[in-house]
Scaffold this motif. Structure first.
Motif, PDB file in Angstrom:
ATOM      1  N   LEU A 186       0.827  -1.208   0.000  1.00 28.60           N
ATOM      2  CA  LEU A 186       0.000   0.000   0.000  1.00 28.60           C
ATOM      3  C   LEU A 186       0.857   1.253   0.000  1.00 28.60           C
ATOM      4  O   LEU A 186       0.573   2.221  -0.709  1.00 28.60           O
ATOM      5  CB  LEU A 186      -0.933  -0.014   1.216  1.00 28.60           C
ATOM      6  N   ALA A 187       1.923   1.226   0.802  1.00 31.74           N
ATOM      7  CA  ALA A 187       2.801   2.398   0.861  1.00 31.74           C
ATOM      8  C   ALA A 187       3.448   2.657  -0.489  1.00 31.74           C
ATOM      9  O   ALA A 187       3.574   3.796  -0.944  1.00 31.74           O
ATOM     10  CB  ALA A 187       3.875   2.204   1.923  1.00 31.74           C
ATOM     11  N   THR A 188       3.861   1.590  -1.154  1.00 31.93           N
ATOM     12  CA  THR A 188       4.496   1.726  -2.467  1.00 31.93           C
ATOM     13  C   THR A 188       3.513   2.287  -3.492  1.00 31.93           C
ATOM     14  O   THR A 188       3.854   3.178  -4.283  1.00 31.93           O
ATOM     15  CB  THR A 188       5.024   0.365  -2.951  1.00 31.93           C
ATOM     16  N   VAL A 189       2.274   1.791  -3.473  1.00 31.84           N
ATOM     17  CA  VAL A 189       1.253   2.265  -4.421  1.00 31.84           C
ATOM     18  C   VAL A 189       0.945   3.732  -4.192  1.00 31.84           C
ATOM     19  O   VAL A 189       0.883   4.533  -5.140  1.00 31.84           O
ATOM     20  CB  VAL A 189      -0.030   1.412  -4.295  1.00 31.84           C
ATOM     21  N   VAL A 190       0.755   4.109  -2.919  1.00 30.81           N
ATOM     22  CA  VAL A 190       0.440   5.501  -2.604  1.00 30.81           C
ATOM     23  C   VAL A 190       1.565   6.422  -3.053  1.00 30.81           C
ATOM     24  O   VAL A 190       1.343   7.467  -3.661  1.00 30.81           O
ATOM     25  CB  VAL A 190       0.175   5.660  -1.092  1.00 30.81           C
ATOM     26  N   THR A 191       2.800   6.041  -2.749  1.00 30.76           N
ATOM     27  CA  THR A 191       3.945   6.861  -3.132  1.00 30.76           C
ATOM     28  C   THR A 191       4.056   6.974  -4.644  1.00 30.76           C
ATOM     29  O   THR A 191       4.308   8.052  -5.189  1.00 30.76           O
ATOM     30  CB  THR A 191       5.241   6.270  -2.557  1.00 30.76           C
ATOM     31  N   SER A 201       6.327  10.597   1.696  1.00 28.48           N
ATOM     32  CA  SER A 201       5.832   9.242   1.886  1.00 28.48           C
ATOM     33  C   SER A 201       5.114   9.092   3.219  1.00 28.48           C
ATOM     34  O   SER A 201       5.455   9.738   4.205  1.00 28.48           O
ATOM     35  CB  SER A 201       6.995   8.241   1.810  1.00 28.48           C
ATOM     36  N   HIS A 202       4.088   8.265   3.225  1.00 31.07           N
ATOM     37  CA  HIS A 202       3.331   7.986   4.449  1.00 31.07           C
ATOM     38  C   HIS A 202       2.692   6.605   4.301  1.00 31.07           C
ATOM     39  O   HIS A 202       2.639   6.034   3.202  1.00 31.07           O
ATOM     40  CB  HIS A 202       2.265   9.055   4.700  1.00 31.07           C
ATOM     41  N   TRP A 203       2.205   6.068   5.399  1.00 26.65           N
ATOM     42  CA  TRP A 203       1.687   4.705   5.393  1.00 26.65           C
ATOM     43  C   TRP A 203       0.195   4.628   5.107  1.00 26.65           C
ATOM     44  O   TRP A 203      -0.286   3.650   4.545  1.00 26.65           O
ATOM     45  CB  TRP A 203       1.974   4.025   6.728  1.00 26.65           C
ATOM     46  N   PHE A 204      -0.591   5.625   5.508  1.00 24.65           N
ATOM     47  CA  PHE A 204      -2.043   5.500   5.480  1.00 24.65           C
ATOM     48  C   PHE A 204      -2.663   6.652   4.695  1.00 24.65           C
ATOM     49  O   PHE A 204      -2.585   7.804   5.110  1.00 24.65           O
ATOM     50  CB  PHE A 204      -2.602   5.443   6.903  1.00 24.65           C
ATOM     51  N   ARG A 206      -0.425  11.498  11.957  1.00 25.92           N
ATOM     52  CA  ARG A 206       0.224  10.898  13.131  1.00 25.92           C
ATOM     53  C   ARG A 206       1.549  11.598  13.438  1.00 25.92           C
ATOM     54  O   ARG A 206       1.882  11.829  14.605  1.00 25.92           O
ATOM     55  CB  ARG A 206       0.461   9.402  12.919  1.00 25.92           C
ATOM     56  N   THR A 207       2.300  11.952  12.401  1.00 27.02           N
ATOM     57  CA  THR A 207       3.568  12.657  12.610  1.00 27.02           C
ATOM     58  C   THR A 207       3.346  13.954  13.365  1.00 27.02           C
ATOM     59  O   THR A 207       4.073  14.282  14.305  1.00 27.02           O
ATOM     60  CB  THR A 207       4.241  12.951  11.255  1.00 27.02           C
ATOM     61  N   PHE A 208       2.309  14.677  12.965  1.00 27.76           N
ATOM     62  CA  PHE A 208       2.031  15.946  13.628  1.00 27.76           C
ATOM     63  C   PHE A 208       1.373  15.727  14.983  1.00 27.76           C
ATOM     64  O   PHE A 208       1.480  16.575  15.873  1.00 27.76           O
ATOM     65  CB  PHE A 208       1.156  16.826  12.733  1.00 27.76           C
ATOM     66  N   ALA A 209       0.702  14.601  15.148  1.00 28.26           N
ATOM     67  CA  ALA A 209       0.108  14.290  16.445  1.00 28.26           C
ATOM     68  C   ALA A 209       1.183  14.007  17.487  1.00 28.26           C
ATOM     69  O   ALA A 209       1.044  14.336  18.652  1.00 28.26           O
ATOM     70  CB  ALA A 209      -0.838  13.095  16.333  1.00 28.26           C
ATOM     71  N   LEU A 210       2.282  13.417  17.066  1.00 27.12           N
ATOM     72  CA  LEU A 210       3.388  13.143  17.984  1.00 27.12           C
ATOM     73  C   LEU A 210       4.258  14.383  18.182  1.00 27.12           C
ATOM     74  O   LEU A 210       4.736  14.654  19.274  1.00 27.12           O
ATOM     75  CB  LEU A 210       4.231  11.985  17.453  1.00 27.12           C
ATOM     76  N   GLY A 211       4.469  15.137  17.111  1.00 28.53           N
ATOM     77  CA  GLY A 211       5.212  16.386  17.209  1.00 28.53           C
ATOM     78  C   GLY A 211       6.631  16.211  17.687  1.00 28.53           C
ATOM     79  O   GLY A 211       7.262  15.169  17.525  1.00 28.53           O
ATOM     80  N   ASP A 212       7.171  17.275  18.284  1.00 31.25           N
ATOM     81  CA  ASP A 212       8.473  17.254  18.942  1.00 31.25           C
ATOM     82  C   ASP A 212       9.538  16.666  18.025  1.00 31.25           C
ATOM     83  O   ASP A 212       9.648  17.042  16.866  1.00 31.25           O
ATOM     84  CB  ASP A 212       8.371  16.480  20.252  1.00 31.25           C
ATOM     85  N   ILE A 213      10.345  15.744  18.529  1.00 31.73           N
ATOM     86  CA  ILE A 213      11.460  15.191  17.762  1.00 31.73           C
ATOM     87  C   ILE A 213      10.971  14.348  16.585  1.00 31.73           C
ATOM     88  O   ILE A 213      11.644  14.236  15.567  1.00 31.73           O
ATOM     89  CB  ILE A 213      12.391  14.366  18.679  1.00 31.73           C
ATOM     90  N   THR A 214       9.759  13.776  16.698  1.00 30.60           N
ATOM     91  CA  THR A 214       9.207  13.005  15.588  1.00 30.60           C
ATOM     92  C   THR A 214       8.975  13.894  14.379  1.00 30.60           C
ATOM     93  O   THR A 214       9.327  13.545  13.241  1.00 30.60           O
ATOM     94  CB  THR A 214       7.882  12.333  16.001  1.00 30.60           C
ATOM     95  N   LEU A 215       8.395  15.058  14.616  1.00 29.17           N
ATOM     96  CA  LEU A 215       8.144  16.000  13.539  1.00 29.17           C
ATOM     97  C   LEU A 215       9.455  16.509  12.947  1.00 29.17           C
ATOM     98  O   LEU A 215       9.635  16.545  11.721  1.00 29.17           O
ATOM     99  CB  LEU A 215       7.304  17.167  14.056  1.00 29.17           C
TER     100      LEU A 215
END
Length: 555
Positions: free
Chosen positions: A46-51, A70-73, A80-89
């Motif tokens: 799915l990730a490959t198709v979306v990308t 790129s993203h998974w969903f 989710r990246t922005f939901a975690l924020g901080d060092i993840t972002l």
């Protein structure tokens, strides 16, 4: 015994973490699926198709649109990246950015193009009629400083630009060119005449301030060097800009402003009050403080002959008083609430970033004994015959300038945001109308470009502090060739007009502290606190951990 105690400030999570309560629950099940082979294959497929289709879309209809990161969903994308924020972002930005290839990030409540690379940055930050910041400015003016809706609407509608002449096709009332008025005010505030008043006043206040602490010639422990430094600088800056009235009328303004500033990342999200009522309450108290100050300034000015001076006992710096004429020219647009929001925005701009930046300058020099010795030797070359310091020599000293610049490179994370006013070609890429464009100084300042080797063959990677990074082989300070790579204050006509005084503040504070005090870090050799990335995008980053130290007055 400790000289200060850290006041209670609630821990404010990043904008995206607070978002977790609304969206992460629906995502959580997706990230705890059984890790069997079939699941892994399906997710990877799915990730490959979306990308693939994301990149294919960039070439459709004869236009070349920026590809999505790129993203998974597909539905949640980068939420989710922005939901975690901080060092993840921060780490996601660093990983996903492509030099001179704009990349799209989107999710629940956001959709923007991240631009990286010297070529694209120069073009994106060049002021013209295609990219402007009025929409972002209007949004943040309301969220951070509680500006009334009519002011935010007028700011968003201000398509006139910042130049003397409005952009072609703009019909904004001359008095309501609010973005232009901001530039006029700050240019006045940091003009040579104002700086000639402001810099000596700030230095005088620093010298007076050092006697306010119960520090003698025996060592005193500092539980947190950052808290001490904040107490040291804040009042000096406030009195230098606004006069003594601001403190006399609001004895708790430092405490209230500190709590408010800690809540800035939350306020910027636009999330509702019930999720963090203290953020709104601290902002309201700060707005009440600046209202009291303005009311008293008006009262003291009544009946007095109008004089255009660089300092006014009631108003502070002359430019603050002169700004009232800009308010009056808007034909009633600014009332008490609107001027209070503007005054609070000015206070925040004058104080919020310089304090953590000064901390990092002091810390980075103190942690290196050889650098500390050379910095003190450099200061001694700036003394006048009577033993006083020559401020011009201080800010022009090559080593101090390079250390100051390296601090801003390593410990700031500014986000520059523009809105596409009409479909526009950025190099060979098509940007749609109303698309948001974002640039991050953090990305550019950690580019491999900054990996350097000194004359002795020692490597200095981008992640390390190296005080001499901005020195030429001849020992001169230089920013040549770094436009579009080094931008702690932005670029172009929108570059922060307060950058020159911020440099004065940082270096003069360092001078007074090391001249009047002996300060030793209590932290392990070579240790450095992390940058607090919960404030990613707001400029100078706070230290994430406490830094213990000890201090005593020089004999």
């Amino acid at each position: 015994m400790p000289v200060t105690e850290k006041p209670h400030v609630p821990r404010i999570t990043s904008s995206a973490r607070l978002f977790t309560s609304a969206v992460s629950a629906s995502e959580y099940s997706l990230f705890v699926m059984p890790a069997d082979s079939l699941s892994i294959i399906i997710v990877a497929f799915l990730a490959t198709v979306v990308t693939y289709y994301s990149f294919k879309r960039t070439m459709g209809n004869g236009a070349k649109y920026p590809p999505a990161a790129s993203h998974w969903f597909p539905l949640l994308s980068h939420t989710r990246t922005f939901a975690l924020g901080d060092i993840t972002l921060a780490s996601t930005f660093l990983k996903q950015c492509r030099e001179n290839i704009p990349v799209r990030f989107h999710g629940i409540g956001f959709d923007f193009i991240l631009v990286s690379g010297t070529n694209l940055i120069r073009k994106a930050l060049t002021t013209d009629s295609h990219l402007d910041w009025n929409h972002t400015s209007a949004q943040m003016f309301g969220r951070l400083f509680n500006a009334p809706k009519r002011i935010c609407d007028a700011t968003a509608a201000d398509d006139s630009g910042v130049g003397v002449k409005p952009y072609p096709g703009s019909y904004v009332h001359p008095g309501q060119r609010l973005i232009r008025n901001q530039v006029l005010f700050f240019n006045d505030a940091f003009s040579k005449k104002s700086m000639d008043e402001l810099a000596p006043r700030f230095l005088h206040n620093l010298k007076q301030r050092h006697t306010d602490f119960d520090i003698g010639e025996t060592w005193t422990n500092l539980p947190d060097l950052y808290i001490f430094l904040r107490k040291f600088i804040f009042r000096c800056g406030i009195v230098s800009f606004y006069g003594q009235n601001m403190l006399d009328l609001n004895p708790d303004v430092e405490k209230e402003f500190t709590e408010y500033d800690g809540n800035i990342p939350f306020l910027a999200t636009g999330l509702p009050r019930f999720m963090n009522p203290r953020a709104f309450e601290s902002r309201a108290r700060c707005l009440a403080a600046v209202k009291r100050w303005r009311q008293e300034a008006i009262r003291q000015s009544e009946g007095q002959q109008e004089e255009d001076t660089e300092w006014d006992p009631a108003w502070g710096l002359g430019t603050i008083k002169r700004r009232n004429k800009l308010f009056d020219a808007t034909e009633g647009l600014f009332d008490e609430d609107a001027t209070a929001a503007t005054d609070l925005a000015t206070m925040w701009a004058f104080t919020s970033n310089v304090i953590p930046a000064t901390f990092w300058l002091l810390f980075e020099i103190l942690r290196d004994e050889d650098l500390y010795k050379r910095a003190k030797d450099a200061l001694n070359t700036t003394r006048n015959a009577d033993g006083s310091f020559d401020t011009t020599k201080i800010i022009n000293n090559p080593l101090l300038q390079s250390a100051y610049s390296e601090v801003l490179r390593l410990h700031t994370a500014s986000m520059m945001t523009r809105t596409v006013k009409k479909t526009h070609e950025l190099d060979s890429w098509t940007l749609k109308r109303d698309q948001t464009v974002v640039l991050s100084s953090h990305i550019e300042h950690h580019n491999v470009y900054w990996n350097t080797m000194d004359a002795s063959g020692r490597d200095h990677p981008a992640e390390a502090f190296w005080a001499e990074r901005f020195l030429t082989p001849e020992g001169d300070f230089s920013l040549d060739g770094k436009q579009g790579k080094y931008m702690p204050y932005g670029m172009g006509e929108h570059m922060c007009p307060g950058r020159h005084f911020a440099k004065y503040e940082m270096l003069l504070t360092f001078v007074v502290l090391v001249d009047r005090f002996e300060i030793e870090l209590s932290s392990p050799q070579g240790w450095r606190p992390d940058n607090d990335l919960s404030r990613y995008g707001f400029g100078a980053l706070h230290p994430k951990q406490k830094v213990e130290a000890r201090i005593r007055m020089r004999p």
